[in-house]
Design an enzyme around this catalytic site. Sequence first.
Site, PDB file in Angstrom:
ATOM      1  N   ARG A  81     -26.469 -33.334  58.503  1.00  0.00           N
ATOM      2  CA  ARG A  81     -25.176 -33.803  59.010  1.00  0.00           C
ATOM      3  C   ARG A  81     -25.373 -34.783  60.168  1.00  0.00           C
ATOM      4  O   ARG A  81     -24.646 -35.773  60.274  1.00  0.00           O
ATOM      5  CB  ARG A  81     -24.330 -32.611  59.459  1.00  0.00           C
ATOM      6  CG  ARG A  81     -23.019 -33.025  60.103  1.00  0.00           C
ATOM      7  CD  ARG A  81     -22.200 -31.825  60.548  1.00  0.00           C
ATOM      8  NE  ARG A  81     -20.954 -32.235  61.180  1.00  0.00           N
ATOM      9  CZ  ARG A  81     -19.987 -31.402  61.532  1.00  0.00           C
ATOM     10  NH1 ARG A  81     -20.127 -30.103  61.323  1.00  0.00           N
ATOM     11  NH2 ARG A  81     -18.883 -31.858  62.100  1.00  0.00           N
ATOM     12  N   TYR A 100      -8.135 -37.608  59.870  1.00  0.00           N
ATOM     13  CA  TYR A 100      -9.149 -38.438  59.211  1.00  0.00           C
ATOM     14  C   TYR A 100      -8.700 -39.876  58.998  1.00  0.00           C
ATOM     15  O   TYR A 100      -9.529 -40.761  58.786  1.00  0.00           O
ATOM     16  CB  TYR A 100      -9.569 -37.800  57.883  1.00  0.00           C
ATOM     17  CG  TYR A 100     -10.286 -36.494  58.074  1.00  0.00           C
ATOM     18  CD1 TYR A 100     -11.662 -36.454  58.275  1.00  0.00           C
ATOM     19  CD2 TYR A 100      -9.589 -35.293  58.110  1.00  0.00           C
ATOM     20  CE1 TYR A 100     -12.327 -35.255  58.482  1.00  0.00           C
ATOM     21  CE2 TYR A 100     -10.241 -34.087  58.324  1.00  0.00           C
ATOM     22  CZ  TYR A 100     -11.616 -34.083  58.508  1.00  0.00           C
ATOM     23  OH  TYR A 100     -12.258 -32.888  58.729  1.00  0.00           O
ATOM     24  N   HIS A 150      -8.863 -35.323  52.872  1.00  0.00           N
ATOM     25  CA  HIS A 150      -9.172 -36.043  54.112  1.00  0.00           C
ATOM     26  C   HIS A 150      -8.621 -37.464  54.115  1.00  0.00           C
ATOM     27  O   HIS A 150      -9.117 -38.338  54.830  1.00  0.00           O
ATOM     28  CB  HIS A 150     -10.684 -36.033  54.391  1.00  0.00           C
ATOM     29  CG  HIS A 150     -11.184 -34.684  54.784  1.00  0.00           C
ATOM     30  ND1 HIS A 150     -12.494 -34.454  55.181  1.00  0.00           N
ATOM     31  CD2 HIS A 150     -10.557 -33.481  54.857  1.00  0.00           C
ATOM     32  CE1 HIS A 150     -12.637 -33.173  55.473  1.00  0.00           C
ATOM     33  NE2 HIS A 150     -11.483 -32.561  55.277  1.00  0.00           N
ATOM     34  N   CYS A 160      -8.650 -27.207  51.376  1.00  0.00           N
ATOM     35  CA  CYS A 160      -8.881 -27.794  52.691  1.00  0.00           C
ATOM     36  C   CYS A 160      -7.908 -27.142  53.669  1.00  0.00           C
ATOM     37  O   CYS A 160      -6.836 -26.681  53.269  1.00  0.00           O
ATOM     38  CB  CYS A 160      -8.658 -29.306  52.651  1.00  0.00           C
ATOM     39  SG  CYS A 160      -8.920 -30.155  54.222  1.00  0.00           S
ATOM     40  N   ASN A 212     -17.423 -29.752  51.518  1.00  0.00           N
ATOM     41  CA  ASN A 212     -17.114 -31.182  51.578  1.00  0.00           C
ATOM     42  C   ASN A 212     -18.189 -32.030  50.920  1.00  0.00           C
ATOM     43  O   ASN A 212     -19.353 -31.628  50.860  1.00  0.00           O
ATOM     44  CB  ASN A 212     -16.962 -31.606  53.041  1.00  0.00           C
ATOM     45  CG  ASN A 212     -15.633 -31.169  53.626  1.00  0.00           C
ATOM     46  OD1 ASN A 212     -14.604 -31.300  52.994  1.00  0.00           O
ATOM     47  ND2 ASN A 212     -15.660 -30.639  54.841  1.00  0.00           N
TER      48      ASN A 212
END
Length: 419
Positions: free
Chosen positions: A90, A241, A194, A164, A144
């Site tokens: 990440r 987002y 998102h 989500c 995700n």
Amino acid sequence: MKLTVVGGGSTYTPELIDGFARLRDELPLTEIALVDPDARRLDLVAGMARRMLAHAGHPAKVVATASVEEGVAGARAVLLQLRVGGQAARDVDETLPLECGCVGQETTGAGGLAKALRTVPVVLDIAEKVREHAPGAWIVDFTNPVGIVTRALLDAGHRAIGLCNVAIGFQRRFAAKLGVAPERISLGHVGLNHLTWERAVYLDGEDVLPALLESHGGEIADDIGLPADLIRRLGAVPSYYLRYFYAHDLVVEEQRAKPSRAAEVAAMEAELLELYADPSVNTKPALLEKRGGAFYSEAAVALIASLLGDRGDTQVVNLRNGGALPFLADDAVVEVPARITAAGAVPLAVPEVEPLYAGLIAHVTAYETLALRAALHGGADRVADALLAHPLVGQAALAGDLAGRLIEANRRHLPWAGE
């Protein structure tokens, strides 16, 4: 009733356990299987889960295993919340794109593509084991990028729905601002995972969004990091987002000036795991609220209870478009309100989507189609094509450069890339 959590060693898991304990009447579980390849994390989280359930007087037993086959056998529902490559991967997702002047984020843009490349093959392998050892089980994907992963699962014929916490988060926050119970609030939620907007906020069936923006516009703007005048002009509330699109250059500047979110979460996870190791801790730590995933457990319990109990209620999920957004193909995956029954999810009718939103939704859907092809079949050209199609990249030289960097950084997770 048995439920399995793949990625059960996640520090998120006690959030789920807390929800299972509080909402036991909605979802009467007798066994919770936690599956994770990280033995240390799994042991700590499973111990914490057992203490939490015992403290709440919940009778379910907790089984911890590294074996997907063992963990899913006989389950009625399987939750996916895994992170291939952990926080280290990440961190690369969030920092590498910044070197090229692009937003660094783990679910959208170049970082989101990298995560999809790593994740889709692993999820599909797990889903095949679910099909074999828990035929008929529902797969609920919280992993995700949810839209891409859910489409991969559906394309492969699995009983899957994406989930989500953005919509339930808005529902709870709007209810708090209005001083009403969350159950009285429903949303005119539309878009992709998102990439969504709240175009209406219904209180007992009446749209109160204009009044909500008038009285709480500044607070809502602060919550999502966008200017209040923009939100009032839109007449809708974008998800957080959308900040990566509406304020791209500002976000890049901010990201370059501080540590990555992955670094913050890694430090937080270390502290959480210490708490989970303490035998005196038997309730969800307050620190977990900063980890993210607020209201995830409530959303998960509600969805699974409706799937298994044939409740026919309305929830916001990720599912096949099926004509809900007529400017997209029917097999695209969208995030909209849907009716949930034992047969699955059916999208509700969506009012015509304004061009300001429809154009971006269509653009990102095209990217997601190409991203899934790259994740399934590999190849530097497919990766570059997906980046070229993404509105946060969209330049040929930049897409080619980023494709090479992403492949190199993720080579150990991409069998097609070689060592």
